[in-house]
Design a protein around this motif. Structure first.
Motif, PDB file in Angstrom:
ATOM      1  N   PHE A 123      39.304  20.238 -35.345  1.00 17.76           N
ATOM      2  CA  PHE A 123      38.676  21.171 -34.415  1.00 17.76           C
ATOM      3  C   PHE A 123      38.964  20.758 -32.975  1.00 17.76           C
ATOM      4  O   PHE A 123      39.339  21.565 -32.134  1.00 17.76           O
ATOM      5  CB  PHE A 123      37.161  21.204 -34.648  1.00 17.76           C
ATOM      6  CG  PHE A 123      36.770  21.810 -35.970  1.00 17.76           C
ATOM      7  CD1 PHE A 123      36.553  23.172 -36.091  1.00 17.76           C
ATOM      8  CD2 PHE A 123      36.626  21.011 -37.093  1.00 17.76           C
ATOM      9  CE1 PHE A 123      36.187  23.731 -37.299  1.00 17.76           C
ATOM     10  CE2 PHE A 123      36.251  21.557 -38.306  1.00 17.76           C
ATOM     11  CZ  PHE A 123      36.037  22.918 -38.420  1.00 17.76           C
ATOM     12  N   ASN A 124      38.777  19.488 -32.688  1.00 18.49           N
ATOM     13  CA  ASN A 124      39.048  18.892 -31.385  1.00 18.49           C
ATOM     14  C   ASN A 124      39.024  17.392 -31.576  1.00 18.49           C
ATOM     15  O   ASN A 124      38.968  16.905 -32.710  1.00 18.49           O
ATOM     16  CB  ASN A 124      38.014  19.341 -30.332  1.00 18.49           C
ATOM     17  CG  ASN A 124      36.587  19.230 -30.847  1.00 18.49           C
ATOM     18  OD1 ASN A 124      36.203  18.192 -31.377  1.00 18.49           O
ATOM     19  ND2 ASN A 124      35.820  20.301 -30.707  1.00 18.49           N
ATOM     20  N   LYS A 125      39.063  16.641 -30.500  1.00 14.83           N
ATOM     21  CA  LYS A 125      39.100  15.181 -30.635  1.00 14.83           C
ATOM     22  C   LYS A 125      37.776  14.626 -31.156  1.00 14.83           C
ATOM     23  O   LYS A 125      37.711  13.498 -31.636  1.00 14.83           O
ATOM     24  CB  LYS A 125      39.460  14.520 -29.308  1.00 14.83           C
ATOM     25  CG  LYS A 125      38.332  14.470 -28.286  1.00 14.83           C
ATOM     26  CD  LYS A 125      38.719  13.584 -27.111  1.00 14.83           C
ATOM     27  CE  LYS A 125      37.530  13.371 -26.169  1.00 14.83           C
ATOM     28  NZ  LYS A 125      37.847  12.408 -25.098  1.00 14.83           N
ATOM     29  N   TYR A 126      36.722  15.432 -31.071  1.00 11.57           N
ATOM     30  CA  TYR A 126      35.406  14.955 -31.483  1.00 11.57           C
ATOM     31  C   TYR A 126      35.186  15.046 -32.984  1.00 11.57           C
ATOM     32  O   TYR A 126      34.394  14.282 -33.543  1.00 11.57           O
ATOM     33  CB  TYR A 126      34.315  15.741 -30.752  1.00 11.57           C
ATOM     34  CG  TYR A 126      34.443  15.685 -29.260  1.00 11.57           C
ATOM     35  CD1 TYR A 126      34.177  14.513 -28.559  1.00 11.57           C
ATOM     36  CD2 TYR A 126      34.849  16.809 -28.533  1.00 11.57           C
ATOM     37  CE1 TYR A 126      34.304  14.451 -27.185  1.00 11.57           C
ATOM     38  CE2 TYR A 126      34.974  16.763 -27.153  1.00 11.57           C
ATOM     39  CZ  TYR A 126      34.703  15.584 -26.480  1.00 11.57           C
ATOM     40  OH  TYR A 126      34.848  15.526 -25.123  1.00 11.57           O
ATOM     41  N   ILE A 127      35.876  15.979 -33.660  1.00  9.21           N
ATOM     42  CA  ILE A 127      35.648  16.120 -35.097  1.00  9.21           C
ATOM     43  C   ILE A 127      36.869  16.724 -35.791  1.00  9.21           C
ATOM     44  O   ILE A 127      37.490  17.659 -35.293  1.00  9.21           O
ATOM     45  CB  ILE A 127      34.406  16.979 -35.400  1.00  9.21           C
ATOM     46  CG1 ILE A 127      34.157  17.034 -36.916  1.00  9.21           C
ATOM     47  CG2 ILE A 127      34.528  18.373 -34.798  1.00  9.21           C
ATOM     48  CD1 ILE A 127      32.819  17.609 -37.292  1.00  9.21           C
ATOM     49  N   GLY A 177      36.379  11.395 -35.844  1.00  8.13           N
ATOM     50  CA  GLY A 177      36.436  11.849 -34.467  1.00  8.13           C
ATOM     51  C   GLY A 177      36.376  10.692 -33.498  1.00  8.13           C
ATOM     52  O   GLY A 177      36.285   9.523 -33.893  1.00  8.13           O
ATOM     53  N   ALA A 178      36.420  11.021 -32.217  1.00  7.36           N
ATOM     54  CA  ALA A 178      36.393  10.000 -31.162  1.00  7.36           C
ATOM     55  C   ALA A 178      35.724  10.564 -29.920  1.00  7.36           C
ATOM     56  O   ALA A 178      35.861  11.754 -29.614  1.00  7.36           O
ATOM     57  CB  ALA A 178      37.809   9.541 -30.839  1.00  7.36           C
ATOM     58  N   PHE A 179      34.996   9.718 -29.221  1.00  2.12           N
ATOM     59  CA  PHE A 179      34.422  10.078 -27.929  1.00  2.12           C
ATOM     60  C   PHE A 179      34.092   8.786 -27.197  1.00  2.12           C
ATOM     61  O   PHE A 179      34.359   7.690 -27.705  1.00  2.12           O
ATOM     62  CB  PHE A 179      33.196  10.986 -28.069  1.00  2.12           C
ATOM     63  CG  PHE A 179      32.138  10.463 -28.987  1.00  2.12           C
ATOM     64  CD1 PHE A 179      31.113   9.661 -28.509  1.00  2.12           C
ATOM     65  CD2 PHE A 179      32.158  10.770 -30.344  1.00  2.12           C
ATOM     66  CE1 PHE A 179      30.128   9.178 -29.351  1.00  2.12           C
ATOM     67  CE2 PHE A 179      31.172  10.297 -31.191  1.00  2.12           C
ATOM     68  CZ  PHE A 179      30.162   9.494 -30.695  1.00  2.12           C
ATOM     69  N   ASP A 180      33.542   8.886 -26.026  1.00  7.08           N
ATOM     70  CA  ASP A 180      33.234   7.716 -25.194  1.00  7.08           C
ATOM     71  C   ASP A 180      31.727   7.503 -25.112  1.00  7.08           C
ATOM     72  O   ASP A 180      30.959   8.460 -24.965  1.00  7.08           O
ATOM     73  CB  ASP A 180      33.799   7.874 -23.782  1.00  7.08           C
ATOM     74  CG  ASP A 180      35.322   7.906 -23.779  1.00  7.08           C
ATOM     75  OD1 ASP A 180      35.917   7.419 -24.752  1.00  7.08           O
ATOM     76  OD2 ASP A 180      35.904   8.447 -22.818  1.00  7.08           O
ATOM     77  N   ILE A 181      31.330   6.245 -25.224  1.00  8.64           N
ATOM     78  CA  ILE A 181      29.947   5.860 -24.956  1.00  8.64           C
ATOM     79  C   ILE A 181      29.968   5.110 -23.627  1.00  8.64           C
ATOM     80  O   ILE A 181      30.324   3.930 -23.571  1.00  8.64           O
ATOM     81  CB  ILE A 181      29.378   4.975 -26.076  1.00  8.64           C
ATOM     82  CG1 ILE A 181      29.367   5.729 -27.404  1.00  8.64           C
ATOM     83  CG2 ILE A 181      27.964   4.525 -25.726  1.00  8.64           C
ATOM     84  CD1 ILE A 181      28.829   4.916 -28.559  1.00  8.64           C
ATOM     85  N   PRO A 185      35.434   3.504 -25.345  1.00  6.11           N
ATOM     86  CA  PRO A 185      35.933   4.454 -26.348  1.00  6.11           C
ATOM     87  C   PRO A 185      35.361   4.126 -27.723  1.00  6.11           C
ATOM     88  O   PRO A 185      35.209   2.952 -28.088  1.00  6.11           O
ATOM     89  CB  PRO A 185      37.451   4.256 -26.308  1.00  6.11           C
ATOM     90  CG  PRO A 185      37.732   3.670 -24.973  1.00  6.11           C
ATOM     91  CD  PRO A 185      36.536   2.801 -24.660  1.00  6.11           C
ATOM     92  N   PHE A 186      35.051   5.168 -28.478  1.00  6.71           N
ATOM     93  CA  PHE A 186      34.325   5.016 -29.732  1.00  6.71           C
ATOM     94  C   PHE A 186      34.943   5.951 -30.775  1.00  6.71           C
ATOM     95  O   PHE A 186      35.160   7.134 -30.509  1.00  6.71           O
ATOM     96  CB  PHE A 186      32.855   5.359 -29.485  1.00  6.71           C
ATOM     97  CG  PHE A 186      32.004   5.430 -30.725  1.00  6.71           C
ATOM     98  CD1 PHE A 186      31.404   4.301 -31.240  1.00  6.71           C
ATOM     99  CD2 PHE A 186      31.785   6.649 -31.375  1.00  6.71           C
ATOM    100  CE1 PHE A 186      30.601   4.374 -32.368  1.00  6.71           C
ATOM    101  CE2 PHE A 186      30.989   6.734 -32.488  1.00  6.71           C
ATOM    102  CZ  PHE A 186      30.388   5.591 -32.989  1.00  6.71           C
ATOM    103  N   ASN A 187      35.263   5.389 -31.957  1.00  8.65           N
ATOM    104  CA  ASN A 187      35.781   6.190 -33.065  1.00  8.65           C
ATOM    105  C   ASN A 187      34.813   6.099 -34.238  1.00  8.65           C
ATOM    106  O   ASN A 187      34.197   5.042 -34.464  1.00  8.65           O
ATOM    107  CB  ASN A 187      37.161   5.692 -33.521  1.00  8.65           C
ATOM    108  CG  ASN A 187      38.206   5.860 -32.449  1.00  8.65           C
ATOM    109  OD1 ASN A 187      38.539   6.975 -32.059  1.00  8.65           O
ATOM    110  ND2 ASN A 187      38.733   4.749 -31.951  1.00  8.65           N
TER     111      ASN A 187
END
Length: 383
Positions: A123-127, A177-181, A185-187
Motif C-alpha cells: 500500500f505504501n512504506k507503512y504497510i 512496514g517501516a516508519f520513524d520513531i 527508523p523503525f521496521n
C-alpha cells in the motif's frame, strides 16, 4: 455574403477549443505512453551451490551421522542447492514470487522443492501484506538469502526453529512496514502461520502461531540495528512460545577493509521434539521442553578489484545450541571458519573453503548427534 462569412467565423471560434483540446490530449497521451511503465515485469533468478565434503570424524559420514559398523562415506561431491526463481510485478504495488530448489529431487521431494510461493501488495512504506508460503521475519537470517550470508549455511538454531514453525519457509500471512520513531527508523513485521513448515496440504491442527519482529536502526553510519522477536501460539491445543534478540553492525575500517558482526539469541518451546516422543516417555508439560541458542558471526572483508577477483572475506561463526536444556541438556558447539573469494558483484561468483567443527557434550552413537570435523569447498554461482 456577410452572413455566410459571419457564420464561418462563429463556427471556427466555436470549434477551435475542441480542436485545441483534442491536440493537447493527443500530445499528453503520447507523453504518458512514453513514460508509462508496462506490466507485468518479469525477473528470473537462479542459484547453484556445488560442494566437496570430507569428514574427519571417526566413523562419521559427510552428513554428520555416526555409524558404529564403520562402513561410512567420508568424502563426496554434492549439490546443496539448484534454485530457480521468478519475481513478477503485476503492478507498481503487486508482485508474485516463486522459488523452487531442484536439488531436493535427489532425495524424497515430498515436503521439499517448492520454497517461496507468495503474493505481496504494498500500500505504501507503512504497510504491505503478504500471503502464501514465505520466510516470516523472526531474526537476522530470515531476512537474508542463503547465497549472500557470511557462512556456508544458516545456523543450527535457524533450522531447529524452522522445524517448530517460526523460521524458514512457512505458510500464512504477514504485514510489514517501516516508519520513524522520532529520529530512529523503525521496521516491523507481524505474521500468522500454520506452523507446519513448507509444502503441507493443510494445517495439522486448528492452532496458529503468531510472530512479530521489530528492528531499530541505532546508527546509520555503522549500520547498527537492534532486532526484537516474539511469538505465541497453540499446537495441538498446547501453548507454545518463542523469543529472540539480535544485533547487526558494519564498520568501515579503511577504504578497502570493512568489518561486520551479527549476534543472535533465540529461545522457545521445542514442541516438535515434545510431540515426536511417545506419551509415556515425556512429561505432561510441553514447557519442560525448551530450546535456546546464540551465535556470533564476525566477518572481515577486503576489496581487491584485481582482474575478475572482487573481494576476499574471512569469517568464523561460533554457535552454541541446546535443543532441550531443561530435561536432557546436550549442548552443541559449532565453529565454522571460512575464507571466501568473490567474483563479480553481489556474490555473482563465489568460492568458499573452510570447516564445520561440531562438539557435543554427549555423543550418541549411530545418530547425527555426534562430534565431527567436516571440511568443505563450495562453488556458488548466482544470477
Amino acid at each position: 455574403m456577410k452572413k455566410t462569412l459571419l457564420l464561418r467565423i462563429i463556427l471556427i471560434l466555436f470549434l477551435q477549443p475542441f480542436f485545441l483540446n483534442a491536440q493537447t490530449t493527443e500530445v499528453k497521451s503520447t507523453s504518458d505512453s512514453e513514460s508509462e511503465v508496462k506490466y507485468p515485469q518479469f525477473q528470473f533468478k537462479g542459484l547453484l551451490q556445488a560442494r566437496y565434503l570430507e569428514s574427519f570424524g571417526d566413523n562419521v559420514d559427510v552428513l554428520g551421522t555416526h555409524h558404529s559398523t564403520g562402513d561410512v562415506t567420508q568424502s563426496s561431491f554434492d549439490i546443496k542447492r539448484m534454485r530457480v526463481g521468478l519475481n513478477t510485478k503485476l503492478s507498481e504495488a503487486t508482485e508474485v514470487v516463486i522459488l523452487v530448489n531442484l536439488a531436493d529431487f535427489k532425495s524424497d521431494p515430498k515436503g521439499k522443492v517448492l520454497e517461496n510461493a507468495y503474493g505481496k501488495y504494498t500500500f505504501n512504506k507503512y504497510i504491505a501484506l503478504t500471503g502464501g508460503q514465505f520466510r516470516p521475519a523472526f531474526g537476522i537470517e530470515e531476512l537474508v538469502p542463503v547465497d549472500i550470508i557470511k557462512s556456508f549455511d544458516f545456523s543450527n538454531q535457524y533450522y531447529e526453529f524452522g522445524k517448530n514453525g517460526w523460521t524458514s519457509f512457512q505458510i500464512g500471512a504477514s504485514a510489514t512496514g517501516a516508519f520513524d520513531i522520532g529520529k530512529i527508523p523503525f521496521n516491523y513485521a507481524f505474521s500468522v502461520l500454520n506452523g507446519n513448515g513448507k509444502d503441507v496440504e493443510m494445517d495439522k491442527d486448528n492452532g496458529k502461531q503468531y510472530s512479530s519482529r521489530v528492528v531499530f536502526e541505532l546508527s546509520k553510519k555503522h549500520k547498527i540495528n537492534l532486532g526484537l522477536n516474539g511469538g505465541i501460539g497453540k499446537v495441538f491445543k498446547e501453548k507454545v512460545f518463542a523469543v529472540g534478540a539480535d544485533v547487526t553492525s558494519n564498520f568501515q575500517l579503511a577504504d578497502k577493509f570493512s568489518f561486520d558482526l551479527q549476534i543472535e539469541y533465540k529461545q522457545g518451546t521445542n514442541h516438535n521434539l515434545y510431540f515426536s516422543l511417545p506419551v509415556d516417555n515425556r512429561t505432561p508439560n510441553v514447557d519442560d521442553y525448551q530450546m535456546r541458542g546464540v551465535y556470533f558471526l564476525p566477518n572481515l572483508r577486503y576489496v581487491v578489484n584485481y582482474q575478475k577477483l572482487t573481494a576476499l572475506e574471512f569469517s568464523c561463526r561460533y554457535e552454541t545450541f541446546d535443543p532441550n536444556y531443561k530435561i536432557a541438556s546436550n549442548v552443541r558447539q559449532t565453529y565454522t571458519p571460512m575464507i571466501s573469494l568473490e567474483f563479480g558483484k553481489a556474490y555473482t561468483g563465489r568460492i568458499e573453503a573452510g570447516f564445520q567443527i561440531d562438539n557435543y557434550d554427549h555423543d550418541i552413537p549411530d545418530t547425527s548427534t555426534y562430534s565431527n570435523n567436516l571440511f568443505l569447498i563450495q562453488l556458488q554461482l548466482r544470477l
